[in-house]
Design a protein around this motif. Structure first.
Motif, mmCIF file in Angstrom:
data_model
loop_
_atom_site.group_PDB
_atom_site.id
_atom_site.type_symbol
_atom_site.label_atom_id
_atom_site.label_comp_id
_atom_site.label_asym_id
_atom_site.label_seq_id
_atom_site.Cartn_x
_atom_site.Cartn_y
_atom_site.Cartn_z
ATOM 1 N N LEU A 61 13.675 6.256 -3.290
ATOM 2 C CA LEU A 61 12.144 5.659 -3.447
ATOM 3 C C LEU A 61 12.110 4.008 -2.995
ATOM 4 C CD1 LEU A 61 11.084 7.381 -6.662
ATOM 5 C CD2 LEU A 61 10.685 7.961 -4.180
ATOM 6 N N ILE A 62 13.226 3.414 -3.480
ATOM 7 C CA ILE A 62 13.290 1.939 -3.300
ATOM 8 C C ILE A 62 13.302 1.879 -1.583
ATOM 9 C CG2 ILE A 62 14.680 0.043 -3.572
ATOM 10 C CD1 ILE A 62 15.515 0.978 -6.105
ATOM 11 N N ASP A 63 14.246 2.591 -1.075
ATOM 12 C CA ASP A 63 14.473 2.619 0.469
ATOM 13 C C ASP A 63 13.158 2.870 1.143
ATOM 14 O OD1 ASP A 63 17.049 2.017 0.217
ATOM 15 O OD2 ASP A 63 17.976 3.698 0.457
ATOM 16 N N GLY A 122 7.817 -1.538 4.067
ATOM 17 C CA GLY A 122 7.729 -2.930 4.062
ATOM 18 C C GLY A 122 7.335 -3.975 2.879
ATOM 19 N N ALA A 123 7.288 -3.128 1.780
ATOM 20 C CA ALA A 123 7.199 -3.765 0.347
ATOM 21 C C ALA A 123 8.268 -4.849 -0.059
ATOM 22 C CB ALA A 123 7.496 -2.609 -0.774
ATOM 23 N N GLY A 124 7.566 -5.894 -0.444
ATOM 24 C CA GLY A 124 8.449 -6.999 -0.801
ATOM 25 C C GLY A 124 9.303 -6.678 -2.020
ATOM 26 N N ARG A 125 10.106 -7.870 -2.700
ATOM 27 C CA ARG A 125 10.922 -7.512 -3.756
ATOM 28 C C ARG A 125 10.153 -7.243 -4.993
ATOM 29 N NH1 ARG A 125 15.781 -10.891 -5.140
ATOM 30 N NH2 ARG A 125 17.333 -9.921 -3.906
ATOM 31 N N TRP A 126 9.242 -8.140 -5.102
ATOM 32 C CA TRP A 126 8.163 -8.132 -6.331
ATOM 33 C C TRP A 126 7.566 -6.733 -6.564
ATOM 34 C CZ3 TRP A 126 7.532 -8.707 -11.072
ATOM 35 C CH2 TRP A 126 6.353 -8.460 -11.667
ATOM 36 N N THR A 127 7.000 -6.312 -5.347
ATOM 37 C CA THR A 127 6.128 -5.187 -5.216
ATOM 38 C C THR A 127 7.052 -3.891 -5.341
ATOM 39 O OG1 THR A 127 5.221 -6.342 -3.107
ATOM 40 C CG2 THR A 127 4.468 -3.945 -3.569
ATOM 41 N N MET A 181 0.772 -1.195 0.057
ATOM 42 C CA MET A 181 0.035 -0.074 0.117
ATOM 43 C C MET A 181 1.034 1.400 0.267
ATOM 44 S SD MET A 181 -3.218 -0.043 -0.145
ATOM 45 C CE MET A 181 -3.208 -1.476 -1.196
ATOM 46 N N GLY A 182 1.855 1.155 0.894
ATOM 47 C CA GLY A 182 2.633 2.401 1.081
ATOM 48 C C GLY A 182 3.439 2.655 -0.183
ATOM 49 N N SER A 183 3.873 1.515 -0.878
ATOM 50 C CA SER A 183 4.558 1.917 -2.110
ATOM 51 C C SER A 183 3.865 2.443 -3.162
ATOM 52 C CB SER A 183 5.169 0.381 -2.617
ATOM 53 O OG SER A 183 3.802 -0.309 -2.560
ATOM 54 N N ARG A 236 7.678 -3.913 -9.109
ATOM 55 C CA ARG A 236 6.528 -3.618 -9.811
ATOM 56 C C ARG A 236 5.929 -2.145 -9.850
ATOM 57 N NH1 ARG A 236 2.972 -2.089 -11.946
ATOM 58 N NH2 ARG A 236 0.741 -2.967 -12.710
ATOM 59 N N HIS A 237 6.171 -1.533 -8.321
ATOM 60 C CA HIS A 237 5.362 -0.216 -8.208
ATOM 61 C C HIS A 237 6.507 0.815 -8.102
ATOM 62 C CE1 HIS A 237 1.392 -1.774 -7.934
ATOM 63 N NE2 HIS A 237 1.833 -2.660 -7.085
ATOM 64 N N ILE A 238 7.658 0.489 -8.089
ATOM 65 C CA ILE A 238 8.836 1.469 -7.883
ATOM 66 C C ILE A 238 9.587 1.430 -9.121
ATOM 67 C CG2 ILE A 238 10.554 2.780 -6.655
ATOM 68 C CD1 ILE A 238 9.099 1.600 -4.155
ATOM 69 N N VAL A 239 10.330 0.425 -9.305
ATOM 70 C CA VAL A 239 11.372 0.312 -10.292
ATOM 71 C C VAL A 239 10.662 0.196 -11.774
ATOM 72 C CG1 VAL A 239 13.212 -1.016 -11.399
ATOM 73 C CG2 VAL A 239 12.867 -1.105 -8.853
ATOM 74 N N LEU A 240 9.600 -0.512 -12.107
ATOM 75 C CA LEU A 240 9.098 -0.699 -13.299
ATOM 76 C C LEU A 240 8.585 0.915 -13.791
ATOM 77 C CD1 LEU A 240 8.931 -2.939 -15.153
ATOM 78 C CD2 LEU A 240 6.568 -3.289 -14.389
ATOM 79 N N PRO A 241 7.835 1.554 -12.977
ATOM 80 C CA PRO A 241 7.347 2.704 -13.605
ATOM 81 C C PRO A 241 8.644 3.764 -14.045
ATOM 82 C CG PRO A 241 6.358 2.277 -11.457
ATOM 83 C CD PRO A 241 7.274 1.283 -11.592
ATOM 84 N N GLN A 242 9.721 3.638 -13.408
ATOM 85 C CA GLN A 242 10.795 4.480 -13.591
ATOM 86 C C GLN A 242 11.677 4.075 -14.843
ATOM 87 O OE1 GLN A 242 12.834 6.692 -10.633
ATOM 88 N NE2 GLN A 242 12.085 5.319 -9.169
#
Lengths: 284, 422, 316
Positions: free
Chosen positions: C208-210, C216-221, C1-3, C224-230
């Motif tokens: 952002l990753i940190d 508490g986001a997992g690797r995939w999350t 959620m937070g991510s 998916r939500h931070i790396v991929l958009p960038q």
């Protein structure tokens, strides 16, 4: 105690990564090993199938022959010079263009973008005849000029522009606003604030451009004529006997010779990209 | 609209690059360009020397530039250069292109220059081997390299398998495709690998099948190159041998299979005489014979390349003179050690062995006799590149497949190439 | 959620960019600056592109006999011939099959490799170089290696035989051969795309990753939500370049199968090369080139115009 646990865990986690990397690399490096081993074989042994991995006798002489048969040092230099000029011209036009399309966005930017990109859709073999005739009229045959100008404008600059646009696009707006508040001019904003942030992408634009120019075959074949002006890919086809066919061992020695320096530069550049990045201050 | 932007562009771009511009050629003296598909420094120097000799003797020619390229690039280069109005003046040309270039008027008739050259001795050229370049009185090219397809065999492999090798078959007076097919099959059964390979064939180059075709009196088209004879009884007979050896006996490689005679894995190969260079350092004993005979006796399939003067060149008179100079006996004697000539006075075992590291006069002598008496140059069609492409394609699709009926396959091949033969 | 909050924060600034866009007077200077930056490349392309494309279109209306040096205007004959060419169906199908396969597979594989190579492991540079080396070798040499691997009773056949499959006609059958081409082409040049992805991955903001990790986001999350958009602009770019590039591949075809048997493995770019330089039919080759150019242009324009659905970052 918890910290050591984590460290061990992290180390363990890298093992599958390494294994995967090693597996992939074998598939990629295998042919290279084959090439290097072939470059040290006799003319006859290189034709043997299945190929031997270790040559029965190391023919270092093949490497000397490369230079006896062709002015290969000069040809290598030609490739390097052309590559450097293409890179310079490409970056000079593509960085500003990419920046303009990503951050300045003048009216009609989308249309200009597609126009600029259109060059890469041209199949080189179908435009070579009009371009060759053009070059001949300008007296550019057997010079570097068409290889630099045509290649950069039609093929590499569009891609580099694309690379740069995509790199500038993701940078946050705050930088620009902060710069405007500072009263920095548009040029200063571009050079001082944004350019350092996209160093990795400049590097990949350079790698792409250099690779494209390095591998070009049809264009140098057609535009260049004298042995002293030829580039490496064309020169490689000349290690051939007119009656007996390719002299693979010499060709492979020449290929090995041409790949090694580029590889060294690449390894070096890799480190630069990484360190340039940490210096770039993205984390702040 | 044409010229303005070009001039402007030229100025702008040249300036922008601080130019590495080409020197502008001198106007009153003629500079000839000659292209050759060898980059061997010895060959290049030889032709450069001959060029210099010619230029020194000629009142108008100031120099000759020799440009090397790879034969595989010939079509690409010539198409581009001729289309852009910048072709070489003189070039080597493979026989495959002879008729096509001749009929398009792309070559200059050399006969007037030949007649005007004292001591040229045109009669010295073996007439049967000039055929493709001569039309009535006109001569459109001088063959400088005429190499027979011959058979090399690996004595060690035959001895190891205890199978009669081609040399032994010849000694028995039994040198036919049928006999060779039988021993090839035995060799394959003994060794498990293919025992005979057509060099440089790869199921893409139909001319390498000519030893089969000629032995049975077959040719893909008739003498006038106007009707398809791929479906003739002779051709069916010839191709049945080839097809059977490949797909039934297993004695020849399948499409895509990589085998190489020169490395020592295969019993025999048919290749050009010049391929003997690949046998330097060969770790096996080898022999050299003519290809076997068929029902039509033995014919030596012969490849050829000529020196021609291009009609599209800028200095056609000087170009023709240069070709005649290169074809003179003195000049030809200088390069016939590398390239088999058809000047009878030069076609001797000693000359041919010349620069070779592996050939001997004894090995070569029977080959020369074969060329002189039974030599037959590759058949050529008018629209040769289109016909050859279509033929290769059709053979690949219909004949180079297991289990096909050869007669039917060849009928299908004819159906595809007949429209291209006028 | 937070991510997700973090992710939208990443693209947020763009949503309210350029507040002064409404006032045309304020934009004039900005436009001028933009055009100035675009001018060198645009002018260069217009001039040289006009020569290239103009020449290509001009030729496409001609019947050219190169050797005889004649050119006749034949109007749309060459185009009409494309429509009536019985082989064209197979050739176009092959082209699209090959392009679709190579561009999708190429993008996914390069991204995967880039992620693998983006780890901070000792000696990672060696692996990066390994992936990159084939790109430096000529296609001829690369093809030669593959020819040995793919030949009957060769390495591939013995590999497939271990699982009781095959032998397969690697270079003799339509779609299988096209897949083989895609693999060979992919392995040769994947290094370039990996480089582009590596650059993009290194530009991902670690704060952002940190922040995601803290949430508490997992690797995939996180991916998916931070790396991929960038990195999505880079993905879009690589995909488009792959599409454009794969339309033009012909050397492999020339060296491995010559388009055969029949036209089973012919693609449009190879047909252009064959018509122009093997058959000297420059007019027909030019018409085919115009077709190819239009196809690539259309494919790229479609991808580009639908980018807002594909690229998370380009929200404006």
């Amino acid at each position: 105690m918890r910290r050591t646990d984590r460290r061990v865990l992290r180390a363990l986690r890298t093992i599958p990564s390494y294994m995967l990397l090693a597996l992939v690399s074998v598939a990629f490096i295998g042919p290279i090993v084959w090439m290097v081993s072939g470059s040290l074989k006799s003319r006859n042994e290189v034709l043997r199938y299945p190929p031997t991995l270790i040559p029965e006798e190391f023919r270092w002489d093949n490497y000397a022959q490369v230079f006896e048969l062709q002015p290969f040092d000069r040809q290598f230099l030609n490739s390097i010079v052309i590559m450097a000029l293409v890179c310079a011209l490409t970056l000079a036009v593509a960085i500003p263009a990419g920046y303009a399309l990503a951050r300045v966005r003048p009216r009609g930017a989308a249309a200009i973008f597609l126009l600029l990109l259109s060059g890469i859709f041209l199949p080189p073999e179908s435009v070579i005849i009009p371009l060759f005739r053009f070059a001949a009229q300008l007296g550019w045959i057997d010079t570097y000029i068409p290889l630099v100008v045509f290649t950069a404008t039609l093929f590499t600059a569009p891609v580099a522009m694309f690379v740069m646009r995509q790199a500038f696009v993701i940078l946050p707006q705050e930088f620009e606003e902060a710069a405007t508040l500072d009263g920095a001019s548009r040029w200063r904003t571009m050079f001082r604030i944004f350019l350092p942030l996209v160093k990795p992408s400049i590097a990949s634009a350079v790698v792409f451009t250099a690779w494209y120019s390095w591998n070009q075959f049809l264009e140098p074949l057609v535009y260049l004529r004298s042995r002293q002006m030829l580039t490496v890919p064309v020169a490689l086809t000349l290690f051939e006997d007119p009656l007996a066919g390719p002299r693979w061992n010499i060709q492979m020695a020449a290929t090995t010779l041409s790949v090694l320096p580029v590889l060294i530069v690449f390894l070096f550049a890799q480190r630069q990209i990484v360190s340039g990045l940490t210096a770039g201050g993205l984390k702040s | 609209m044409r010229t303005r932007p070009r001039v402007w562009l030229s100025v702008a771009l040249s300036a922008a690059l601080c130019t590495i511009a080409a020197p502008v050629g001198a106007q009153d003296e003629v500079d000839l360009r000659m292209t050759i598909w060898s980059a061997n420094p010895a060959h290049v120097e030889l032709f450069e020397q001959l060029g210099a000799e010619f230029a020194a003797a000629s009142p108008t020619v100031s120099g000759v530039t020799i440009e090397s390229f790879n034969l595989a690039e010939l079509d690409t280069l010539f198409t581009t250069q001729i289309a852009a109005g910048d072709p070489p003046d003189v070039s080597w040309l493979p026989v495959e292109a002879s008729l096509q270039y001749r009929q398009a008027g792309a070559l200059i008739d050399l006969k007037p220059v030949i007649d005007a050259t004292p001591d040229f001795d045109f009669a010295d050229f073996i007439p049967a081997l000039l055929e493709r370049w001569v039309d009535g009185d006109a001569v459109y090219g001088i063959p400088f390299s005429t190499g027979p397809l011959v058979m090399y065999y690996n004595k060690d492999l035959y001895a190891q398998a205890g199978v009669k090798d081609p040399g032994q078959l010849i000694a028995e007076g039994n040198w036919t495709w049928d006999a060779f097919r039988e021993t090839s099959k035995q060799l394959h059964e003994a060794l498990g690998t293919p025992s005979y390979v057509l060099n440089d064939f790869d199921f893409k180059n139909w001319t390498r099948l000519l030893p089969y075709m000629f032995a049975y009196g077959a040719s893909p088209w008739d003498d006038t190159a106007t009707s398809c004879t791929m479906d003739s009884p002779e051709m069916i007979e010839a191709m049945q041998v080839f097809h059977g050896m490949t797909f039934d006996d297993g004695s020849m490689p399948l499409p895509g299979q990589q085998v190489d005679f020169w490395g020592g894995q295969v019993g025999a190969t048919s290749a050009f005489l010049g391929s003997s260079a690949n046998l330097v350092d060969a770790p096996f004993e080898w022999g050299l014979v003519q290809t076997p005979a068929g029902s039509a006796g033995d014919t030596v399939a012969t490849g050829q390349a000529s020196i021609v003067a291009l009609a599209a060149g800028r200095h056609t008179t000087e170009a023709a003179e240069f070709v005649a100079f290169l074809a003179s006996k003195d000049a030809m004697a200088k390069y016939s050690a590398y390239f088999p000539p058809i000047r009878e006075s030069l076609l001797t075992p000693e000359v041919l062995v010349g620069a070779s590291l592996v050939l001997t006069p004894e090995l070569v002598a029977p080959m020369i006799d074969g060329v002189k008496t039974n030599g037959k140059v590759f058949p050529v069609a008018a629209d040769n590149s289109a016909v050859a492409t279509a033929l290769n394609r059709a053979l690949d699709e219909h004949l180079y497949q297991p289990g096909v009926d050869v007669a039917q396959a060849l009928a299908s091949v004819c159906a595809e190439i007949a429209p291209l033969l006028k | 959620m937070g991510s997700q909050v973090v992710a939208s924060g990443g693209s947020g600034p763009r949503a309210q960019r350029r507040p002064g866009r409404r006032g045309p007077s304020r934009d004039a200077g900005r436009d001028r600056f933009g055009y100035l930056l675009l001018a060198p490349q645009t002018l260069g392309l217009l001039l040289i592109g006009a020569v290239a494309i103009g020449g290509m279109i001009e030729l496409s209306f001609m019947k050219v006999n190169v050797l005889a040096g004649t050119r006749t205007f034949v109007g749309l004959d060459n185009y009409a011939r494309i429509l009536s060419d019985p082989d064209m169906g197979v050739i176009l199908f092959n082209t699209f099959f090959f392009v679709g396969l190579l561009s999708v597979a190429g993008t996914i594989v390069s991204l995967g490799l880039a992620i693998l190579l983006n780890q901070k492991l000792p000696g990672i540079n060696v692996f990066r170089a390994a992936i990159f080396i084939p790109a430096l070798i000529t296609t001829v040499a690369w093809t030669l290696v593959w020819r040995f691997i793919l030949q009957p009773q060769g390495l591939m056949d013995s590999l497939t035989a271990t699982v009781d499959a095959g032998p397969f006609p690697w270079l003799r059958g339509g779609w299988l051969t096209l897949i083989v081409f895609a693999v060979i082409q992919l392995t040769k040049n994947v290094g370039i795309n990996v480089m582009i992805f590596l650059a993009a991955l290194q530009g991902v903001r670690e704060d952002l990753i940190d922040a995601g990790r803290v949430d508490g986001a997992g690797r995939w999350t996180t991916f998916r939500h931070i790396v991929l958009p960038q990195i999505s602009p880079a993905i879009l770019m690589v995909f488009m370049l792959m599409v454009a590039g794969s339309f033009k591949v012909f050397e492999l075809v020339l060296l491995l199968t010559n388009g055969g048997p029949g036209v089973q493995t012919t693609v449009l770019a190879f047909e252009i090369f064959r018509q122009a330089f093997r058959l000297n039919d420059l007019g027909y080759a030019a018409a085919l080139s115009v077709l190819l150019f239009s196809l690539v242009l259309a494919a790229s324009a479609i991808i580009w115009l639908s980018r807002r659905r594909l690229v998370f970052h380009e929200t404006n």
